[in-house]
Design an enzyme around this catalytic site. Structure first.
Site, PDB file in Angstrom:
ATOM      1  N   LYS A  65       0.851  -1.215  -0.171  1.00 34.98           N
ATOM      2  CA  LYS A  65       0.026   0.008  -0.073  1.00 34.98           C
ATOM      3  C   LYS A  65       0.797   1.134  -0.136  1.00 34.98           C
ATOM      4  O   LYS A  65       0.670   2.183  -0.801  1.00 34.98           O
ATOM      5  CB  LYS A  65      -0.907   0.079   1.221  1.00 34.98           C
ATOM      6  CG  LYS A  65      -1.752   1.268   1.131  1.00 34.98           C
ATOM      7  CD  LYS A  65      -2.681   1.339   2.535  1.00 34.98           C
ATOM      8  CE  LYS A  65      -1.746   2.071   3.565  1.00 34.98           C
ATOM      9  NZ  LYS A  65      -2.407   2.446   4.985  1.00 34.98           N
ATOM     10  N   ASP A  67      -6.288   0.863   0.694  1.00 33.31           N
ATOM     11  CA  ASP A  67      -6.260   1.292   2.212  1.00 33.31           C
ATOM     12  C   ASP A  67      -7.859   0.719   2.735  1.00 33.31           C
ATOM     13  O   ASP A  67      -8.656   0.288   1.998  1.00 33.31           O
ATOM     14  CB  ASP A  67      -6.061   2.905   2.515  1.00 33.31           C
ATOM     15  CG  ASP A  67      -7.522   3.680   1.989  1.00 33.31           C
ATOM     16  OD1 ASP A  67      -8.300   3.161   1.349  1.00 33.31           O
ATOM     17  OD2 ASP A  67      -7.312   5.082   2.326  1.00 33.31           O
TER      18      ASP A  67
END
Length: 369
Positions: free
Chosen positions: A237, A255
């Site tokens: 991420k 996320d």
């Protein structure tokens, strides 16, 4: 389900009263249908459950007598039902808020018989409409170079971007380069990072990644995924945030907001970030991945909240299988909007000019306001 025996009881009662009158059902039915007396009486006693099934007690009586209900009665019943389910006042208000018709399926039900091609089209249409709503979408972390972005992204775990933005000015003013932060006293860094939470673990990560940048990459943030994920505290991420926003290389940022929304929209049923990334990535051209991430995350933070989505203020309500999961009344939904949509400051102390031009306001520094 309880309406069936009630209706059956009503039919039996009607039949009994007809028999008690001394006439057979066959001879009485035509005359009764013309006078509409039994049907009218039954219609007054129609229960909400019967209305929900799309049939009134009058319709059931007439059907039992072997006759069709009058066009007037059918029209009246049809006007109160949609796809066999009552249309609530809140749903109507939500439709009015978006100016469109809400989906005619139950809340959170899968789009019926949606093919992969139809899913791709719906997903891309959602992204296009979000692009019109958030033309100023951007990463909501303040940064001036790749080093600041990777550090800020690591610090954003388990806290808000706003709190990170309020904390990093002091950090970067004291330690502007990887070399500086690599040599920092951990206790001093911990004191600066304390407002972000989990400050000891975060101190260890940012000092560790700074040492790795200094020792393994000549003090420069690498521009490859396989190198970025080797840095302490950096996962896929974080790596995609850096690649997409510091190097212009496409990546999907999965996320918590992104995970929540793509599942609500039923783009995928996957729950693991890497599988979500692959599934959603297959629905869009690669060059759209970075901005897609911004659009989805912006929408999740402003309108499609985790606990109480503002469905009545959502511009993509007609495309959302989960419409109605949150507040559908437009006036109540407006009160749930956050950041620039609600007239409040954003998360960045130094937001892009496009955000300011759209009516967004800078966040206050730490300790102000």
């Amino acid at each position: 389900m309880k309406a069936v025996p009630e209706a059956a009881s009503g039919v039996a009662s009607a039949a009994a009263s007809t028999t008690a009158g001394g006439k057979s059902a066959k001879k009485t039915a035509p005359r009764t249908a013309k006078k509409v007396t039994p049907a009218k009486s039954a219609a007054k006693k129609t229960t909400p459950a019967e209305a929900a099934s799309g049939r009134t007690a009058a319709g059931r009586t007439a059907e039992a007598a072997g006759k069709t209900a009058s066009k007037k009665a059918v029209g009246k019943t049809a006007s109160k039902t949609t796809v066999g389910k009552p249309v609530s006042k809140k749903a109507t208000s939500g439709e009015a808020a978006s100016g469109r018709t809400a989906p005619a399926r139950s809340v959170a039900a899968p789009p019926r018989n949606e093919s992969h091609t139809a899913l791709v089209r719906r997903a891309r249409r959602i992204n296009r409409e979000l692009a019109e709503v958030y033309p100023y979408a951007h990463p909501e972390l303040d940064f001036e170079n790749p080093f600041q972005l990777v550090v800020a992204t690591v610090l954003s775990a388990q806290t808000t971007d706003l709190r990170v933005n309020q904390t990093t000015p002091a950090l970067f003013a004291r330690y502007p380069t990887p070399e500086d932060l690599a040599e920092a006293n951990p206790e001093d860094v911990e004191e600066i990072l304390r407002p972000t939470g989990f400050f000891r673990a975060k101190t260890k990560s940012v000092i560790g990644l700074s040492k790795a940048l200094r020792d393994d990459f000549g003090g420069e943030v690498p521009g490859r995924l396989e190198d970025l994920v080797k840095l302490p505290g950096v996962g896929r991420k974080t790596a995609f945030v850096v690649l997409g926003n510091a190097f212009g290389r496409p990546g999907i940022t999965v996320d918590t907001h992104f995970q929540r929304l793509v599942r609500r929209w039923q783009w995928t049923a996957e729950t693991e970030p890497d599988k979500i990334e692959r599934a959603v990535g297959g629905l869009f051209p690669k060059n759209e991945w970075t901005m897609l991430s911004h659009h989805v995350i912006f929408h999740g933070r402003r309108i499609c909240h985790a606990r109480k989505p503002a469905c009545g203020a959502c511009p993509i309500a007609p495309l959302c299988p989960a419409y109605g999961e949150g507040e559908t009344d437009p006036e109540k939904a407006k009160k749930l909007l956050k950041y620039e949509k609600g007239g409040f400051p954003g998360q960045r102390l130094n937001p892009p000019q496009a955000y300011l031009d759209a009516g967004g306001r800078p966040a206050p520094p730490l300790g102000a306001g």
